[in-house]
Design an enzyme around this catalytic site. Structure first.
Site, short mmCIF file in Angstrom:
data_model
loop_
_atom_site.label_atom_id
_atom_site.label_comp_id
_atom_site.label_asym_id
_atom_site.label_seq_id
_atom_site.Cartn_x
_atom_site.Cartn_y
_atom_site.Cartn_z
N ALA A 1 39.55 32.74 23.28
CA ALA A 1 39.09 31.53 23.97
C ALA A 1 39.69 31.35 25.36
CB ALA A 1 39.40 30.29 23.12
N GLY B 1 40.13 33.88 27.54
CA GLY B 1 39.61 34.90 28.44
C GLY B 1 38.44 34.37 29.25
N THR C 1 35.08 35.12 29.40
CA THR C 1 33.90 34.73 28.63
C THR C 1 34.24 33.62 27.65
OG1 THR C 1 32.91 36.94 28.84
CG2 THR C 1 32.12 35.55 27.05
N GLY C 2 35.40 33.71 27.01
CA GLY C 2 35.80 32.68 26.06
C GLY C 2 35.90 31.31 26.68
N LYS D 1 51.80 28.87 25.47
CA LYS D 1 51.36 29.23 26.82
C LYS D 1 50.51 28.10 27.44
CE LYS D 1 51.44 34.27 26.41
NZ LYS D 1 50.65 35.52 26.48
N LYS E 1 30.70 48.64 20.14
CA LYS E 1 30.06 47.35 19.84
C LYS E 1 28.89 47.54 18.88
CE LYS E 1 31.45 45.16 24.18
NZ LYS E 1 31.02 44.48 25.42
#
Length: 327
Positions: free
Chosen positions: A13, A15, A17-18, A44, A126
């Site tokens: 989450a 990153g 795209t996250g 963090k 993938k």
């Protein structure tokens, strides 16, 4: 009641795209959102930002045991994976856990350009995860996206980004059509896709525009106001040059399996061959592969063009930071 909204758990989450997906889901108001966060990342700043935005934090790692991950997935309706590239092949455990926990829909980590097996090593990983999901009988939606708009325009003279040379390059004859997407809007589409029964057990293609390489260059050269300078900096790379670059990188990796530069060159070159030489990143090809078209599914969503994005891009002091910041 708020508690009746579907619960979506996201791995990765924080990153690029996250973050887009978290933002899109929260903005829709239709979901409760949780993030799977590794124990060492609990304190963090990025995790605290999630917490303050209303995201529930669940401690876990996709490399944990299936039993532990099943507990982390308790009560989850939709699981979305946006993990880093080197963890693509490690998703099987969390997918097994999703089945055990009764998750109603799993979205594995795809979120890239479409294509056939045997062209890109990362894409093949993938596709193997997709096959595993289907064999396991887990309800799914596979989501891919057009090449990022943030990487589709030439950088202006003032830029000091290390991406400058790559974004000056034209591959092949430059006339291939390529689907492009602003990665900051991926979450807006995902919020619609995962709530839509029509997309269950299907693949969906997210895209916003489909220029050719040369059209993208011309948009950038015109809107930047630096047409002559940017045209002079064009670097042309033929299909044969790309194939040789790939062969050289594979030879280097064979000599030293730990060669990070060779691994990176292989991944990037395979993508360029897929997108610009084989023309896999086109709407025509996505439909051939069986993807549902996000624009056809949701015609009410505003259309965004690369030209519109270019105006925002060149207004930035350092346009190269658009890729780095992801916001």
């Amino acid at each position: 009641m708020a508690s009746e909204r579907p619960l979506v758990l996201i791995a990765g989450a924080t990153g690029r795209t996250g973050r887009s997906i978290v933002k899109g889901l929260l903005a829709s108001g239709n979901f409760r959102v949780a993030a799977l966060v590794r124990p060492e990342s609990i304190s963090k700043p990025a995790t605290e930002t999630l917490r303050q935005s209303g995201v529930e934090i669940r401690v876990g790692d996709i490399t944990d045991s299936v039993e532990k991950l099943t507990q982390a997935l308790a009560g989850v309706d939709v699981f979305i994976s946006t993990v880093v590239a080197w963890l693509i092949g490690e998703q099987r455990g969390v997918i097994r856990a999703a089945k055990a926990a009764g998750v109603k829909r799993v979205i594995p980590c795809d979120f890239a350009t479409p294509g056939d097996k045997g062209v890109r090593g990362l894409h093949d990983q993938k596709l193997a995860i997709r096959e595993f999901i289907q064999e396991l009988g887990v309800p799914y939606t596979f989501i891919d996206v057009g090449w990022w708009m943030q990487l589709s325009l030439p950088l202006p003279e003032r830029s000091r980004s290390p991406l400058k040379e790559r974004l000056d390059t034209v591959y092949g004859d430059g006339n291939d059509r390529m689907l492009v997407t602003n990665f900051n809007r991926i979450g807006t589409y995902v919020a619609r896709i995962i709530a839509d029964p029509r997309t269950l057990n299907h693949a969906v293609m997210i895209w916003e525009d489909e220029p050719t390489q040369m059209e993208a260059r011309e948009i950038g050269e015109r809107i930047s106001g630096e047409g002559d300078a940017l045209r002079a900096k064009r670097i042309y790379v033929s299909a044969d040059m790309l194939k040789q670059r790939l062969a050289d990188a594979k030879a280097a990796l064979a000599k030293d399996p730990a060669d990070i530069a060779a691994k990176s060159t292989i991944a990037v070159t395979e993508y360029m061959i897929s997108i610009h030489i084989l023309e896999e990143n086109s709407l025509k090809n996505a439909k051939r592969l069986g993807y549902l078209d996000v624009r056809e599914l949701y015609p009410d969503l505003p259309r965004h063009t690369l030209e519109e994005y270019a105006m925002e891009f060149y207004a930035m002091e350092e346009p190269g930071s658009a890729y780095d910041s992801g916001d």
